[in-house]
Design a protein around this motif. Structure first.
Motif: not given
Length: 290
Positions: A194-195, A198
């Motif tokens: 997810d990081e 993003r």
């Protein structure tokens, strides 16, 4: 001679009888004098005591605090998360007569076995009412005290007192531990993905903004350059027009020089042109155009 032998034999028998009739109680012990298996007397004070040989029997118990290390026990707290609990207890005999009646000839080992069953039952009962987080936390002194008190009340009939109960460790079973590690690893990988996603999204936005800024800046610069170039050309044409208006002959002469410079400026310039062409008017005449 025979009389002497009989005397020596009698002395030996008497000595053996005396040794069988006496016993010593240590200050760390409590002794029970049994007659035909029944408790006749309890001796708590240290010293030398006598009993009837072949009839009375003496059993000694340790008065000190005794250890009890239980085997690892699997319990299920209120949240359903199974744990392996390793506990230990400290206990002592407070009533030797009751202890003898309860455990019989089993002695210390028999009492430890029964106490372990009591302790395991109380561990399951107390830890089964709380969540696993409470059991795994460092602040579980209240749970241990509660287990101690319940085990103490259950073991009174054994003539013993539970002095303390402690939980040495509380861990997940090995198979659950591996599954938990896998879940933790998968969760960390998901968070990392997810990081990264993003970060890539933010990078794409920054690149798009930068590209748009470059295009806008370049377009603006080109527009300004075109405007400046147009203004310069207009000024140049204005100057040339003004020069033409003042002196047409000078303007023609200047334009001819510029044409000569442009056409003859190279290292290997060749022109195929008629000799009587107007292009050479200023080269042939010293006074200018006739």
């Amino acid at each position: 001679m025979r009389k002497t032998q009989l005397t020596i034999g009698a002395l030996v028998v008497a000595t053996a009888a005396v040794f069988q009739a006496i016993y010593i109680v240590d200050e760390r012990e409590t002794a029970l004098e049994l007659r035909f298996g029944e408790v006749k007397e309890e001796v708590r004070n240290p010293g030398l005591y006598f009993k009837v040989p072949l009839i009375d029997e003496v059993v000694k118990y340790d008065d000190r605090i005794l250890p009890l290390d239980t085997r690892k026990l699997e319990v299920t707290p209120a949240d359903g998360r199974r744990l392996e609990v390793d506990a230990f207890a400290r206990w002592r005999i407070i009533d030797a007569k009751e202890f003898r009646r309860s455990v019989g000839a089993g002695g210390i080992d028999g009492a430890a076995s029964r106490l372990e069953r009591i302790l395991n039952a109380e561990l399951r009962a107390v830890l089964g009412k709380v969540n696993s987080g409470v059991v795994l936390s460092a602040d579980r002194i209240l749970l241990m005290n509660q287990i101690r008190d319940r085990a103490r009340s259950q073991s009174v009939d054994l003539g013993i007192e539970v002095v303390d109960v402690r939980i040495k460790s509380a861990d997940l079973p090995q198979q659950n531990l591996e599954a938990t590690f896998e879940r933790m690893r998968a969760e960390r990988q998901r968070l990392a993905a997810d990081e990264i996603a993003r970060g890539n999204e933010a990078a794409q936005r920054l690149r798009a903004t930068a590209d748009r800024t470059v295009v806008e800046t370049t377009s603006e610069a080109r527009k300004n350059a075109q405007i400046i170039r147009g203004e310069a050309d207009a000024r140049r044409n204005g100057i040339l027009a003004e020069a033409l208006g003042r002196d047409a002959e000078f303007y023609t002469f200047l334009r001819s020089l510029q044409a000569y410079e442009t056409s003859l400026g190279g290292d290997n310039s060749s022109l195929v042109i008629s000799p009587d062409s107007e292009f050479f008017d200023y080269l042939k005449s010293e006074g200018g155009r006739p």
